[in-house]
Write a protein that holds these residues in place. Sequence first.
Motif, mmCIF file in Angstrom:
data_model
loop_
_atom_site.group_PDB
_atom_site.id
_atom_site.type_symbol
_atom_site.label_atom_id
_atom_site.label_comp_id
_atom_site.label_asym_id
_atom_site.label_seq_id
_atom_site.Cartn_x
_atom_site.Cartn_y
_atom_site.Cartn_z
ATOM 1 N N UNK A 1 0.814 -1.223 0.000
ATOM 2 C CA UNK A 1 0.000 0.000 0.000
ATOM 3 C C UNK A 1 0.843 1.267 0.000
ATOM 4 N N UNK A 2 2.168 1.116 0.141
ATOM 5 C CA UNK A 2 3.038 2.283 0.199
ATOM 6 C C UNK A 2 2.957 3.026 1.507
ATOM 7 N N UNK A 3 2.683 2.312 2.593
ATOM 8 C CA UNK A 3 2.536 2.926 3.908
ATOM 9 C C UNK A 3 3.698 2.542 4.824
ATOM 10 N N UNK A 4 4.046 3.440 5.733
ATOM 11 C CA UNK A 4 5.019 3.115 6.779
ATOM 12 C C UNK A 4 4.384 2.104 7.729
ATOM 13 N N UNK A 5 5.187 1.151 8.208
ATOM 14 C CA UNK A 5 4.684 0.139 9.134
ATOM 15 C C UNK A 5 5.613 0.053 10.340
ATOM 16 N N UNK A 6 5.005 0.099 11.525
ATOM 17 C CA UNK A 6 5.749 -0.093 12.771
ATOM 18 C C UNK A 6 5.214 -1.337 13.470
ATOM 19 N N UNK A 7 6.124 -2.199 13.926
ATOM 20 C CA UNK A 7 5.700 -3.439 14.586
ATOM 21 C C UNK A 7 6.352 -3.516 15.959
ATOM 22 N N UNK A 8 5.539 -3.605 16.996
ATOM 23 C CA UNK A 8 6.026 -3.723 18.368
ATOM 24 C C UNK A 8 6.156 -5.208 18.704
ATOM 25 N N UNK A 9 7.384 -5.654 18.937
ATOM 26 C CA UNK A 9 7.656 -7.077 19.122
ATOM 27 C C UNK A 9 8.293 -7.340 20.481
ATOM 28 N N UNK A 10 7.835 -8.383 21.177
ATOM 29 C CA UNK A 10 8.484 -8.762 22.436
ATOM 30 C C UNK A 10 9.894 -9.271 22.170
ATOM 31 N N UNK A 11 10.869 -8.620 22.725
ATOM 32 C CA UNK A 11 12.273 -8.918 22.454
ATOM 33 C C UNK A 11 12.620 -10.367 22.803
ATOM 34 N N UNK A 12 13.163 -11.078 21.822
ATOM 35 C CA UNK A 12 13.598 -12.455 22.047
ATOM 36 C C UNK A 12 12.493 -13.489 22.012
ATOM 37 N N UNK A 13 11.275 -13.075 21.660
ATOM 38 C CA UNK A 13 10.149 -14.002 21.684
ATOM 39 C C UNK A 13 9.403 -14.061 20.353
ATOM 40 N N UNK A 14 10.104 -13.747 19.262
ATOM 41 C CA UNK A 14 9.487 -13.802 17.942
ATOM 42 C C UNK A 14 10.273 -14.789 17.083
ATOM 43 N N UNK A 15 9.566 -15.706 16.444
ATOM 44 C CA UNK A 15 10.211 -16.728 15.616
ATOM 45 C C UNK A 15 11.002 -16.077 14.483
ATOM 46 N N UNK A 16 12.123 -16.699 14.130
ATOM 47 C CA UNK A 16 13.052 -16.120 13.157
ATOM 48 C C UNK A 16 12.405 -15.859 11.807
ATOM 49 N N UNK A 17 11.589 -16.779 11.332
ATOM 50 C CA UNK A 17 10.955 -16.607 10.028
ATOM 51 C C UNK A 17 10.045 -15.398 9.986
ATOM 52 N N UNK A 18 9.308 -15.192 11.044
ATOM 53 C CA UNK A 18 8.369 -14.065 11.107
ATOM 54 C C UNK A 18 9.113 -12.737 11.219
#
Length: 364
Positions: A124-141
């Motif tokens: 869509x040509x939009x900026x995206x911010x993702x808040x992620x729990x540090x050390x708890x997100x699978x590598x592929x994602x």
Amino acid sequence: MRCPRCGAEVPPSPLSFKCPRCGELLDAVIEEPTIKPKGRGVWRFSSILPQPRTKITLGEGCTPLIRLRSDLLLKFEGANPTGSFKDRGMTVGVSIAKAAGASSLVVASTGNTAASAAAYGAAAGLEVKVALPDGHVAAGKLAQAIVHGATILKIRGNFDEALNYVLEKEAGRSYPLNSFNPWRLEGQKTIALEIIEEARIDNVIVPVGNAGNIYAIWKGYREAMEAGLVESIPRLIGVQAEGASPIASAWAMGREELVPVKPETVASAIRIGKPVNWFRAWRAVKATGGGFMKVSDEEIINAQKALARMGIFVELASASTYAAYLRLAGSGELSGSTVLIATGHGLKDPDAVARYLPRIIEVY
């Protein structure tokens, strides 16, 4: 938009999330739905979806319904563009955000929502911010969010704390696309509509994290029933990991009240201790005569391996549905046909299979 608790109604808008009277999450209500599929994918159900000016789509939907045995099928949502069911909701949510003039999107995520938001935001040509729990997100994602250009907001805590950050710090800055947003769930209800096209089902087993998807599936079935496509809604069974089971625990105690927990499970996609959609999910399951249950991490791991030996590689959260099925079928608590909702591809979390001992033969 209607409040399921106090009955208040508000005009629909891209920012209609909570009831102004009691604070409950609002339902998007369609009076006298008419379902006339046309084309392919999620948007072929446009007659019961919002109508943004421009549709941001990557060809999501039309995922395979795989027959495992005569009375058991698996809806493989890992076949969506970014490898999870989240794409169904993102195509609708991002389209609405774009039409509303948003310049940026924000989500909290255990991984799949971040990957999907990043991809659709990029389209869509939009900026995206993702808040992620540090050390708890699978590598592929995490890799998906990075490669699609999202800004990573590192949270020292779990998903629930990441969601609090989005709600408290990003409000008014970026358009939020977590599942408290009812427009995202409108896209996810198409899972039910696709199942209806292929099979008559008695039970649907769904992994439950933030609890929006099981509600969305119920909503899809309910609207299909109101449109005359089905005569009844299948029994919905929500499954949580033992270490992240606030809804299942409340259900077992017969208490319609959520007590948050500190979540811990190998199934990272459902490692959520304070599901924002718990009341939506509760209503959906109760209305169908279903229930919530919990399974152990060991059962989840074994279920993932068993499905893989059938040729289907799903992430651990998805495997929880097969673990639940095995237990319910073994105790005689299931009758009729059942669909397992496999929400994400196994390649989302490659580190999860590191615990399996490979058969390696050196031949050269």
